[in-house]
Design a protein around this motif. Structure first.
Motif, PDB file in Angstrom:
ATOM      1  N   TYR A 148      52.091  -6.477  47.175  1.00  0.00           N
ATOM      2  CA  TYR A 148      52.228  -7.912  46.913  1.00  0.00           C
ATOM      3  C   TYR A 148      50.857  -8.580  46.937  1.00  0.00           C
ATOM      4  N   ILE A 149      50.072  -8.211  47.951  1.00  0.00           N
ATOM      5  CA  ILE A 149      48.758  -8.848  48.068  1.00  0.00           C
ATOM      6  C   ILE A 149      47.848  -8.402  46.919  1.00  0.00           C
ATOM      7  N   LEU A 150      47.919  -7.109  46.601  1.00  0.00           N
ATOM      8  CA  LEU A 150      47.069  -6.620  45.515  1.00  0.00           C
ATOM      9  C   LEU A 150      47.390  -7.343  44.209  1.00  0.00           C
ATOM     10  N   VAL A 151      48.663  -7.570  43.965  1.00  0.00           N
ATOM     11  CA  VAL A 151      49.050  -8.250  42.721  1.00  0.00           C
ATOM     12  C   VAL A 151      48.462  -9.656  42.681  1.00  0.00           C
ATOM     13  N   GLY A 152      48.436 -10.313  43.850  1.00  0.00           N
ATOM     14  CA  GLY A 152      47.968 -11.694  43.852  1.00  0.00           C
ATOM     15  C   GLY A 152      46.523 -11.868  44.257  1.00  0.00           C
ATOM     16  N   ILE A 153      45.745 -10.810  44.169  1.00  0.00           N
ATOM     17  CA  ILE A 153      44.406 -10.883  44.748  1.00  0.00           C
ATOM     18  C   ILE A 153      43.463 -11.774  43.943  1.00  0.00           C
ATOM     19  N   ARG A 154      43.806 -12.046  42.696  1.00  0.00           N
ATOM     20  CA  ARG A 154      42.983 -12.999  41.945  1.00  0.00           C
ATOM     21  C   ARG A 154      43.482 -14.391  42.318  1.00  0.00           C
ATOM     22  N   ARG A 155      42.989 -14.904  43.458  1.00  0.00           N
ATOM     23  CA  ARG A 155      43.599 -16.078  44.065  1.00  0.00           C
ATOM     24  C   ARG A 155      43.601 -17.304  43.179  1.00  0.00           C
ATOM     25  N   ARG A 156      42.565 -17.410  42.347  1.00  0.00           N
ATOM     26  CA  ARG A 156      42.448 -18.645  41.587  1.00  0.00           C
ATOM     27  C   ARG A 156      43.111 -18.561  40.217  1.00  0.00           C
ATOM     28  N   VAL A 157      43.736 -17.424  39.928  1.00  0.00           N
ATOM     29  CA  VAL A 157      44.373 -17.288  38.618  1.00  0.00           C
ATOM     30  C   VAL A 157      45.872 -17.548  38.764  1.00  0.00           C
ATOM     31  N   PRO A 158      46.398 -18.552  38.084  1.00  0.00           N
ATOM     32  CA  PRO A 158      47.815 -18.899  38.270  1.00  0.00           C
ATOM     33  C   PRO A 158      48.760 -17.740  37.974  1.00  0.00           C
ATOM     34  N   GLU A 159      48.488 -16.988  36.889  1.00  0.00           N
ATOM     35  CA  GLU A 159      49.422 -15.899  36.542  1.00  0.00           C
ATOM     36  C   GLU A 159      49.508 -14.897  37.672  1.00  0.00           C
ATOM     37  N   SER A 160      48.357 -14.657  38.293  1.00  0.00           N
ATOM     38  CA  SER A 160      48.321 -13.672  39.364  1.00  0.00           C
ATOM     39  C   SER A 160      49.162 -14.156  40.545  1.00  0.00           C
ATOM     40  N   ASN A 161      49.027 -15.432  40.867  1.00  0.00           N
ATOM     41  CA  ASN A 161      49.820 -15.991  41.966  1.00  0.00           C
ATOM     42  C   ASN A 161      51.301 -15.923  41.658  1.00  0.00           C
ATOM     43  N   GLU A 162      51.608 -16.317  40.416  1.00  0.00           N
ATOM     44  CA  GLU A 162      53.001 -16.325  40.012  1.00  0.00           C
ATOM     45  C   GLU A 162      53.597 -14.922  40.137  1.00  0.00           C
ATOM     46  N   ALA A 163      52.832 -13.939  39.643  1.00  0.00           N
ATOM     47  CA  ALA A 163      53.317 -12.565  39.684  1.00  0.00           C
ATOM     48  C   ALA A 163      53.551 -12.137  41.126  1.00  0.00           C
ATOM     49  N   ALA A 164      52.590 -12.459  41.995  1.00  0.00           N
ATOM     50  CA  ALA A 164      52.709 -12.031  43.383  1.00  0.00           C
ATOM     51  C   ALA A 164      53.930 -12.666  44.047  1.00  0.00           C
ATOM     52  N   LEU A 165      54.124 -13.950  43.748  1.00  0.00           N
ATOM     53  CA  LEU A 165      55.245 -14.651  44.374  1.00  0.00           C
ATOM     54  C   LEU A 165      56.577 -14.064  43.907  1.00  0.00           C
ATOM     55  N   LYS A 166      56.675 -13.829  42.601  1.00  0.00           N
ATOM     56  CA  LYS A 166      57.911 -13.243  42.075  1.00  0.00           C
ATOM     57  C   LYS A 166      58.164 -11.878  42.676  1.00  0.00           C
ATOM     58  N   TYR A 167      57.110 -11.109  42.730  1.00  0.00           N
ATOM     59  CA  TYR A 167      57.242  -9.749  43.248  1.00  0.00           C
ATOM     60  C   TYR A 167      57.706  -9.804  44.700  1.00  0.00           C
ATOM     61  N   LEU A 168      57.070 -10.703  45.460  1.00  0.00           N
ATOM     62  CA  LEU A 168      57.398 -10.819  46.873  1.00  0.00           C
ATOM     63  C   LEU A 168      58.859 -11.234  47.061  1.00  0.00           C
ATOM     64  N   LEU A 169      59.280 -12.274  46.344  1.00  0.00           N
ATOM     65  CA  LEU A 169      60.635 -12.791  46.566  1.00  0.00           C
ATOM     66  C   LEU A 169      61.690 -11.786  46.134  1.00  0.00           C
ATOM     67  N   LEU A 170      61.501 -11.244  44.926  1.00  0.00           N
ATOM     68  CA  LEU A 170      62.494 -10.278  44.466  1.00  0.00           C
ATOM     69  C   LEU A 170      62.448  -9.006  45.303  1.00  0.00           C
ATOM     70  N   GLY A 171      61.233  -8.636  45.711  1.00  0.00           N
ATOM     71  CA  GLY A 171      61.092  -7.441  46.552  1.00  0.00           C
ATOM     72  C   GLY A 171      61.824  -7.621  47.864  1.00  0.00           C
ATOM     73  N   ALA A 172      61.674  -8.821  48.457  1.00  0.00           N
ATOM     74  CA  ALA A 172      62.359  -9.090  49.712  1.00  0.00           C
ATOM     75  C   ALA A 172      63.869  -9.036  49.506  1.00  0.00           C
ATOM     76  N   PHE A 173      64.305  -9.580  48.374  1.00  0.00           N
ATOM     77  CA  PHE A 173      65.711  -9.560  48.006  1.00  0.00           C
ATOM     78  C   PHE A 173      66.244  -8.124  48.004  1.00  0.00           C
ATOM     79  N   SER A 174      65.506  -7.241  47.336  1.00  0.00           N
ATOM     80  CA  SER A 174      65.974  -5.856  47.234  1.00  0.00           C
ATOM     81  C   SER A 174      65.889  -5.150  48.576  1.00  0.00           C
ATOM     82  N   THR A 175      64.898  -5.540  49.372  1.00  0.00           N
ATOM     83  CA  THR A 175      64.785  -4.945  50.695  1.00  0.00           C
ATOM     84  C   THR A 175      66.047  -5.208  51.522  1.00  0.00           C
TER      85      THR A 175
END
Lengths: 486, 635
Positions: free
Chosen positions: A143-170
């Protein structure tokens, strides 16, 4: 009663080495000035290499630890080696990318290492909770690696989606594990197997729901339809080397878990689960390919194509014979290498920007002939043309399916594979048949491509061709590692 | 001591050297390496050929290593040289060598010289793997490989839009064929449990019921693959467009070697095919129809390479007709003679195009024979050969096919008549080509005329050698009825192909009679071409005006491209636009995406970051999927 003895640690040596490497990198990051990022990368690679050597030493040792919770059997060693190799490739592909995009965090490498450690626990453990913890270590790192480009919106968006859906599946996974525990009284795979083999044990709805929930959660990790929706967004928003890493190593780890937990662990009542897997396999192949066909971004195309490839592997999962399982291993390895390679090409700047759409690939043949050639090799392998690892992989899967009489499944697979030719070839056409013009104001790179990346990509392409011409070594390894599972 | 592997190894090495270092080492390096690689392969092929003749059972097998072995399934990387592959080896490397040499002159001024030769070497490598492999899988490696090289070389002039289009077309049509091959290979694997040619051929008769459904389906799938590679109805349309590639490529790949791969496959599995009379009949019908259709198109084309391209399609149809009536030897014999004269004709046309600065329209040529004497004479030899003028090579092979089409129990008068008419057309359009290009009055524009010159020796010497082969190549297979030489081809292939039960060996008088008839027809067609094209074109213009409709049909290739476009391409586009995009993507997916978004908008204000609700819809689909699965396993 001594809880932990030194012998318990033997199967964990590679993991311990990696953790050590992670600490070294963290410390170095404190002291090394910003310009010496190469040191961190090299240290990481050294860590991976030493761990790889340790893995090879463990082969045939049959070491187990913690009362059989951790095993170093052929299966786990093969997969762990794969993660390490992909880890090395990812580091090679990261250096220039991090420089280009101003990602100056040493944590990047640390997280890469911890993700690999998580995968190794997922693969080598026989206890569902440890597997779960491994999965979470891997997931949180990514999750952190996906969002490591902190200032890039797409990167943040991807990380957030990954985190939320990942938590869901967990949630699904944990719930499944607890239901299974309720049904069998154990969280250890060997004991679950015994408990479920009791007559009538699989009529217990607790067990059935538990297994179904686990399938759903794992389906999310390997991104099969309908749990694939996150893949294109996350893959395209993540930094490209991370995408390569996720599509190759994380997916392989998912399949390793799939095989270990579901196919050898739980005696699935034939018809029911076969039908389910059949539907998933067909849907995954078809949706992946059709969606890939419609993309204009190469990165998204590759993301959907990774869904399609998971579909091919699911075909082997449906079949479920030892031959099919060894084809799962072969295909995971082959796909990991060619997928990393394909994403890897996209990490290198072209005309001053990181390529994304098909149009961005114009002019490669002229200005970056070497990369154009390597990309073609990866595409041909993804298509599954002979003399590449992709061909042998598909051949193994479909042959295993045919031997068991899954003719329609094979035909659907072949049709899908024929469909995929179109969009892979489109890449080659763009590379070779379109003249790119240097955009105004763009800086033409002096060197064709960064040395580390080129080394990694040449290595990956060589492996792809090697697997196509001399597949027997890996085939034998895969077959013998499957035999350690039963 | 056979060392078969050396044959493909030379061109592979040539490819690697040229591909990776050609750019740095320069033109001279490439010029030496590429032809030398094929030359050495040819020498080694010769050695192997004679070894094979001396060996027991006329077969050399060399197993390099076990490619893959899982359970009961094992495939070796093994090469075999037998009567069939031995002959193909000589054709591929021999003609291939000449075309490599010729290319030095033809491609001399092109950019990407090293790239061209690297691909050409790679093509030879894959073609050799195709014919040397002893199993379907290895053949398939070559099969896909030659396809790949063919696209790369068709698209060589990639700046040209038409070249890129042609390349795509070739690829798509070949994929349809490849799907046929793969399906057949699957069925064969399920039936025989092996993919080895020799075992399949040997066990075909015992494992499969003659005329049964299974063998018919297998062979039909294989034949579908063959129609793709060898440009037969319905998949032939890519070949004429493939002429966008450089002319030597047309000569090598799209005339002499790759396009005969389909014939190779059918001939290789003759024991399987004879078990399926329906398929055999189908092959003969398709072959005859293709021969006639393509020849009728060639009558009116004005682009010199297109005439030759349709001629190739037509001649390939001839060969399939031969295979379909069970005359495998005659078919393969025609493969050989055709390789000589068609390579010659293409290279000759290349020499003309070279001299004309890439002008390909014959209406802008004329009276070139004085300026290009060597090209003229050699092309004339090729034309005499393809037209079936007695004692030139095409005469023997074509006549053998005509006779077998008539006399074989699988043949019949109808097949003979079609082949006979086609032979007449062939003679007409080939002499038309010669007259338009080399005779009559010059229609060359003045600027080009000043620079007209014969090609350099590096191009004309291969022409001369091919011309010699085109003239004398037929003596390897003199029909029995002429009997002044033994029929070398039949002796050579003795016992190799499956035998079609012979009914009555037709009378010698009938054979001679048909032979005389076809020669007469060829001569009449020649004289017609002479009348209409040798001096001025006024007579032919008048004729054209009288036969407007027929002329249009032929000129526009019977509108087959347009038909495919209307029936397959446009509906496909409409389907993807309206069904996939408009309906599914815009309506269903978008609505699905918006639905939970609208519901959850108020709740999830913190999640606005994640693109107006898409995330929720992902979770929704996830949950729906999960519910489906749970419902499925519980109910």
């Amino acid at each position: 009663m001594a809880f932990v003895t030194t012998t318990d640690l033997i199967p964990l040596i590679p993991e311990l080495i990696l953790l050590g490497a992670a600490f070294v990198v963290l410390l170095l990051d404190l002291f090394a000035p910003g310009s010496q990022r190469t040191t961190l990368a090299v240290t990481t690679i050294v860590g991976f290499v030493i761990a790889l050597v340790a893995e090879i030493q463990l082969l045939d040792s049959g070491a187990t630890g913690f009362y059989g919770t951790i095993v170093a059997d052929g299966f786990s060693i093969l997969f762990e080696s794969l993660y390490l190799v992909i880890g090395i490739l990812t580091v090679l592909l990261s250096l220039h990318y991090l420089d280009d995009h101003g990602i100056g965090f040493g944590e990047y490498y640390v997280l890469l290492i911890t993700a690999v450690v998580g995968m190794m626990f997922m693969t080598s453990s026989l206890e569902l909770l440890v597997i779960f913890i491994g999965l979470e270590i891997m997931s949180i790192s990514s999750y952190i690696l996906v969002g490591i480009r902190r200032r890039v919106p797409e990167s943040n968006e991807a990380a957030l989606k990954y985190l939320l859906l990942g938590a869901f599946s967990t949630g699904f996974l944990l719930y499944g594990i607890s239901l299974l525990y309720g049904a069998t009284g154990s969280i250890r795979i060997p004991e679950i197997v015994v408990a479920l083999q009791e007559p009538g044990a699989l009529n217990n709805p607790l067990a059935i729901i538990g297994v179904a929930l686990i399938i759903i959660a794992m389906g999310f990790k390997v991104a099969v339809v309908p749990f694939h929706m996150w893949t294109p967004d996350v893959y395209s928003g993540a930094p490209t080397p991370v995408t390569a890493f996720l599509s190759a190593a994380a997916k392989a780890a998912g399949f390793a878990m799939f095989v270990r937990v579901l196919l050898t662990g739980i005696p699935l009542e034939a018809e029911l689960w076969k039908d389910l897997f059949w539907a998933i396999a067909v849907l995954t192949m078809t949706v992946g390919n059709v969606m890939a066909l419609m993309q204009n971004s190469v990165k998204r195309m590759l993301a959907y194509s990774s869904v399609a490839h998971a579909g091919y592997i699911m075909v082997a999962v449906v079949v479920g014979t030892p031959a099919a399982l060894s084809s799962v291993i072969f295909y995971s390895c082959a796909y990991a290498v060619m997928g990393t390679g394909a994403f890897g090409i996209l990490t290198v700047r072209h005309f001053g920007k990181t390529p994304d759409s098909y149009d961005d690939l114009a002019g490669y043949a002229r200005y970056k002939p070497c990369l154009a050639f390597l990309m073609s090799v990866f595409m041909l392998s993804l298509i599954g043309l002979p003399l590449t690892g992709g061909f042998i992989g598909k051949l193994q899967i479909f042959q295993a399916a045919l031997e068991e009489g899954w003719v329609w499944l094979t035909v659907i697979g072949l049709l899908n594979s024929a469909l995929s030719v179109y969009y892979y070839l489109r890449v080659v056409v763009c590379l070779y048949m379109r003249e790119g013009s240097v955009p105004d104001g763009a800086v033409l790179e002096v060197a064709e491509s960064p040395g580390f990346a080129l080394t990694g990509l040449v290595g990956a392409a060589s492996v792809v061709v090697y697997l196509g011409v001399f597949p027997q070594t890996l085939l034998e390894l895969a077959a013998s590692s499957v035999s350690t599972l039963f | 001591m056979s060392q078969i592997w050396l044959v493909p190894a030379f061109p592979l090495l040539g490819f690697l050297l040229n591909g990776f270092f050609g750019k740095f080492f320069g033109k001279r390096f490439v010029t030496i390496i590429a032809p030398a690689a094929v030359g050495f392969a040819f020498l080694q092929s010769l050695v192997l050929f004679f070894e094979m003749r001396a060996a027991d059972g006329h077969r050399l097998v060399e197993t390099l290593y076990t490619w893959m072995a899982t359970g009961s399934f094992q495939v070796d990387v093994a090469f075999q040289v037998d009567q069939l592959s031995g002959l193909y080896l000589l054709i591929i490397t021999g003609v291939g060598f000449l075309i490599h040499v010729y290319s030095i002159g033809y491609m001399g001024a092109e950019a990407g010289y090293y790239r061209y030769f690297a691909f050409l070497n790679l093509f030879i490598f894959f073609m050799l793997v195709l014919v040397l492999g002893d199993s379907f899988l290895l053949m398939f490696v070559g099969w896909e490989g030659v396809g790949l090289c063919s696209y790369l070389l068709i698209g060589y002039y990639f700046e040209k839009h038409s070249a890129a289009e042609a390349c795509k077309k070739a690829f798509l049509f070949n994929r349809v064929g490849d799907f046929g091959v793969l399906s057949a290979v699957m069925l064969i694997f399920v039936t025989f449990g092996t993919l080895n040619f020799n075992i399949v051929n040997a066990e075909a008769a015992t494992q499969l019921e003659s005329g049964g459904i299974l063998v018919t389906v297998i062979t039909l799938f294989l034949f579908l693959g063959a129609t793709g590679k060898s440009a037969q109805i319905p998949l032939y349309v890519w070949l004429p467009d493939a002429m966008e590639g450089p002319t030597p490529v047309s000569a090598l790949i799209h005339a002499a070697t790759m396009v005969t791969a389909g014939l190779y496959m059918v001939a290789r599995l003759s024991h399987l095919f004879v078990l399926a009379p329906f398929t055999m009949n189908m092959i003969a019908v398709i072959g005859a129809a293709t021969a006639l259709l393509a020849a009728s198109i060639a009558l009116t084309q004005t682009d010199i390479k297109r005439v030759l391209a349709y001629s190739t399609v037509s001649q390939l149809g001839y060969m399939f007709l031969a295979l379909g009536v069970g005359a495998f030897t005659a078919g393969i014999f025609h493969v050989m003679t055709h390789a000589f004269f068609k390579a010659l004709l293409f290279l000759g046309s290349g020499s003309v195009i070279h001299a004309m600065h890439h002008e390909q329209d014959m209406l802008r040529m004329g009276a070139l024979r004085k300026k290009l004497p060597v090209t003229y004479l050699t092309m004339l030899m090729g034309t005499l050969a393809i037209a079936g003028i007695p004692f030139f090579s095409g005469f023997f092979s074509k006549d053998e096919i005509l006779w077998k089409a008539f006399s074989s129990p699988l043949g019949g008068g109808g097949f003979w008549l079609i082949a006979f008419v086609t032979a007449g057309m062939t003679s007409f359009y080939m002499f038309r080509l010669i007259y338009l290009t080399f005779h009559g009055e010059s229609r060359v524009d003045s600027h080009t005329a000043e620079h007209l010159h014969e090609s350099p020796a590096v191009m004309t010497v291969p022409l001369v050698i091919l011309a010699v082969l085109s003239v004398f190549g037929g003596f390897f297979g003199v029909p029995h009825v002429l009997n002044f030489l033994p029929n070398g081809m039949e002796l050579y292939f003795k016992g190799f192909f499956a035998q079609v039960p012979e009914t009555t060996p037709g009378s010698a008088a009938a054979e001679i009679g048909l032979m005389v008839a076809s020669v007469l027809l060829a001569v009449i067609a020649w004289s017609l071409a002479h009348r209409y094209y040798s001096t001025s074109l006024d007579a032919v213009t008048a004729l054209r005006n009288r036969l407007q409709t027929t002329y249009r049909l032929s000129l526009n290739k019977w509108y087959v491209d347009e038909l495919y476009n209307a029936v397959i391409v446009q509906p496909g586009k409409l389907f993807s636009t309206f069904v996939l995009w408009k309906l599914i993507d815009q309506n269903i997916i978008d609505r699905l995406v918006l639905l939970p978004g609208n519901v959850a908008r108020g709740v999830g204000s913190g999640l606005r970051l994640a693109q107006n609700g898409v995330l929720q819809s992902y979770a929704l689909i996830f949950s729906l999927g999960a519910m489906l699965i749970l419902g499925f396993v519980l109910l």
